[in-house]
Write a protein that holds these residues in place. Structure first.
Motif, PDB file in Angstrom:
ATOM      1  N   GLY A   1       0.822  -1.201   0.000  1.00 22.25           N
ATOM      2  CA  GLY A   1       0.000   0.000   0.000  1.00 22.25           C
ATOM      3  C   GLY A   1       0.858   1.253   0.000  1.00 22.25           C
ATOM      4  N   GLU A   2       0.215   2.406  -0.102  1.00 21.24           N
ATOM      5  CA  GLU A   2       0.932   3.663  -0.146  1.00 21.24           C
ATOM      6  C   GLU A   2       0.440   4.604   0.948  1.00 21.24           C
ATOM      7  N   SER A   3       1.228   5.632   1.235  1.00 18.21           N
ATOM      8  CA  SER A   3       0.809   6.678   2.161  1.00 18.21           C
ATOM      9  C   SER A   3      -0.051   7.676   1.394  1.00 18.21           C
ATOM     10  N   VAL A   4      -1.255   7.929   1.882  1.00 20.71           N
ATOM     11  CA  VAL A   4      -2.119   8.946   1.281  1.00 20.71           C
ATOM     12  C   VAL A   4      -1.888  10.250   2.042  1.00 20.71           C
ATOM     13  N   LEU A   5      -1.327  11.235   1.355  1.00 25.08           N
ATOM     14  CA  LEU A   5      -0.920  12.482   2.004  1.00 25.08           C
ATOM     15  C   LEU A   5      -2.004  13.538   1.967  1.00 25.08           C
ATOM     16  N   ALA A   6      -2.877  13.479   0.969  1.00 25.46           N
ATOM     17  CA  ALA A   6      -3.963  14.458   0.880  1.00 25.46           C
ATOM     18  C   ALA A   6      -5.034  13.933  -0.050  1.00 25.46           C
ATOM     19  N   ARG A   7      -6.282  14.305   0.228  1.00 27.31           N
ATOM     20  CA  ARG A   7      -7.404  14.041  -0.673  1.00 27.31           C
ATOM     21  C   ARG A   7      -7.956  15.393  -1.079  1.00 27.31           C
ATOM     22  N   ILE A   8      -7.932  15.678  -2.371  1.00 27.07           N
ATOM     23  CA  ILE A   8      -8.294  17.013  -2.843  1.00 27.07           C
ATOM     24  C   ILE A   8      -9.382  16.914  -3.894  1.00 27.07           C
ATOM     25  N   SER A   9     -10.293  17.878  -3.878  1.00 31.32           N
ATOM     26  CA  SER A   9     -11.313  17.965  -4.914  1.00 31.32           C
ATOM     27  C   SER A   9     -10.717  18.748  -6.082  1.00 31.32           C
ATOM     28  N   ALA A  10     -10.618  18.105  -7.220  1.00 31.51           N
ATOM     29  CA  ALA A  10      -9.986  18.739  -8.374  1.00 31.51           C
ATOM     30  C   ALA A  10     -10.433  18.041  -9.646  1.00 31.51           C
ATOM     31  N   ALA A  11     -10.449  18.785 -10.740  1.00 31.37           N
ATOM     32  CA  ALA A  11     -10.782  18.206 -12.030  1.00 31.37           C
ATOM     33  C   ALA A  11      -9.578  17.523 -12.656  1.00 31.37           C
ATOM     34  N   ALA A  12      -8.364  17.958 -12.292  1.00 33.38           N
ATOM     35  CA  ALA A  12      -7.125  17.370 -12.801  1.00 33.38           C
ATOM     36  C   ALA A  12      -5.980  17.781 -11.889  1.00 33.38           C
ATOM     37  N   VAL A  13      -4.901  17.010 -11.915  1.00 28.93           N
ATOM     38  CA  VAL A  13      -3.715  17.299 -11.102  1.00 28.93           C
ATOM     39  C   VAL A  13      -2.471  17.108 -11.964  1.00 28.93           C
ATOM     40  N   ASP A  14      -1.571  18.113 -11.968  1.00 33.22           N
ATOM     41  CA  ASP A  14      -0.278  17.953 -12.612  1.00 33.22           C
ATOM     42  C   ASP A  14       0.643  17.151 -11.711  1.00 33.22           C
ATOM     43  N   ALA A  15       1.651  16.547 -12.301  1.00 34.18           N
ATOM     44  CA  ALA A  15       2.542  15.623 -11.603  1.00 34.18           C
ATOM     45  C   ALA A  15       3.096  16.207 -10.307  1.00 34.18           C
ATOM     46  N   PRO A  16       2.794  15.589  -9.156  1.00 37.62           N
ATOM     47  CA  PRO A  16       3.399  16.050  -7.899  1.00 37.62           C
ATOM     48  C   PRO A  16       4.877  15.673  -7.858  1.00 37.62           C
ATOM     49  N   SER A  17       5.679  16.451  -7.122  1.00 36.26           N
ATOM     50  CA  SER A  17       7.110  16.156  -7.014  1.00 36.26           C
ATOM     51  C   SER A  17       7.652  16.640  -5.681  1.00 36.26           C
ATOM     52  N   PHE A  18       8.816  16.098  -5.278  1.00 39.22           N
ATOM     53  CA  PHE A  18       9.445  16.404  -4.000  1.00 39.22           C
ATOM     54  C   PHE A  18      10.406  17.589  -4.117  1.00 39.22           C
TER      55      PHE A  18
END
Length: 338
Positions: free
Chosen positions: A116-133
């Motif tokens: 499994g993975e860590s879920v860091l945030a749940r956001i209401s959005a129509a689209a998301v650009d690539a997250p990065s560190f």
């Protein structure tokens, strides 16, 4: 039928980038591959596998070997490998009655789709650009499209929790760095020093709408500077900082897509006015419409120094020392258990 594949183009001294490149993903997978991301240290690569089933995130070594499904969930948008190659962060699409929602997730690179993975945030959005560190692994940045159709840039403060199977946890809820109603701010990523964010926007500082241009800002959302201007309607996308900088000149090398070409240029760290880039160079590499995203990592060969560490007197009484970590095999990828 043909599909879009992931290629790697290496730099050759006195020649430039290999414009043909080496195909890393096999055509036999019978699906488009998109959104490649390579660790800045030149190891692991993640990418999106666009099969007939919902999209998944896969990973492979720097040379295309050991391709494995990585995400335990489906319906995934895009991913990024951390600068040190130890983590992968990605956006997962979910559908709710109230509308579309994205989870921002992260997991150790050495895991696969059985974890499994860590879920860091749940956001209401129509689209998301690539997250990065960011370089020190304390922030994740991304752009989200609101219900009005415009993108804003957010970051999530994070920390690594070594007590729970090396998971990543969010310290705070997502923080909005840009809050513009009629302007897109998209495709953000951090500089090598972690002090700057580079991104695209369809508005200059005076607020005139137009094609995407490239800007930088401080990590608090201030100090906005336009660094690449569209002079004749050119579209600029997916800017990134090169892992190699000109420290002596106090400048960074940045890469970006100009229409359908991958370019690179020099960016001074001392802002003057709009601080435009200089010495823009065409790599000769073309990208397809809708598949423009690229990534930039080090070409690691045997004997390359990838890090330095100091063993303090506390750790070794009477024997303080500094040692270097080198690559002892040809272009080493992240080892198992790293």
């Amino acid at each position: 039928s043909s599909h879009y594949e992931v290629f790697r183009s290496d730099w050759r001294d006195n020649i430039g980038f290999d414009t043909e490149g080496v195909q890393l993903t096999p055509s036999t997978m019978n699906a488009n591959k998109s959104n490649p991301s390579i660790a800045r240290n030149g190891g692991t690569i993640s990418f999106t596998l666009e099969g007939s089933s919902p999209y998944i995130i896969s990973k492979m070594n720097h040379n295309g070997t050991d391709i494995k499904p990585f995400s335990s969930q489906q319906s995934l948008a895009s991913s990024s490998v951390s600068p040190d190659g130890r983590w992968i962060v990605y956006a997962q699409y979910t559908q709710h009655i109230s509308g579309s929602t994205y989870n921002i997730c992260a997991k150790r690179t050495t895991r696969d789709n059985t974890y499994g993975e860590s879920v860091l945030a749940r956001i209401s959005a129509a689209a998301v650009d690539a997250p990065s560190f960011n370089p020190d692994m304390t922030r994740i940045i991304y752009a989200a499209q609101d219900i009005g159709g415009k993108f804003d840039i957010y970051y999530i403060p994070i920390r690594i929790d070594f007590t729970v199977d090396d998971s990543i946890v969010a310290v705070e809820a997502p923080i909005n760095l840009t809050n513009t109603l009629s302007v897109d701010e998209r495709m953000p990523s951090f500089s090598n020093t972690g002090t700057k964010i580079i991104y695209c926007s369809d508005s200059d500082k005076e607020g005139d709408s137009g094609p995407y241009e490239i800007f930088t800002m401080d990590i608090n959302g201030l100090g906005i500077e336009r660094v690449v201007k569209s002079e004749s309607g050119e579209q600029y996308m997916w800017p990134v900082y090169s892992p190699i900088a000109n420290e002596a000149a106090g400048a960074d090398i940045v890469g970006y897509v100009k229409d359908d070409k991958i370019m690179y240029a020099t960016l001074s760290r001392v802002a003057e006015g709009q601080n435009p880039v200089t010495d823009e160079t065409d790599t000769g590499i073309s990208v397809a419409n809708g598949y423009e995203r690229f990534s930039w990592g080090k070409n690691r060969t045997k004997g390359t120094i990838v890090a330095s560490r100091t063993l303090s007197e506390t750790a070794a009484p009477g024997l303080p020392m500094t040692y270097q970590i080198t690559v002892d095999v040809d272009e080493a990828s992240v080892p198992d258990g790293c």
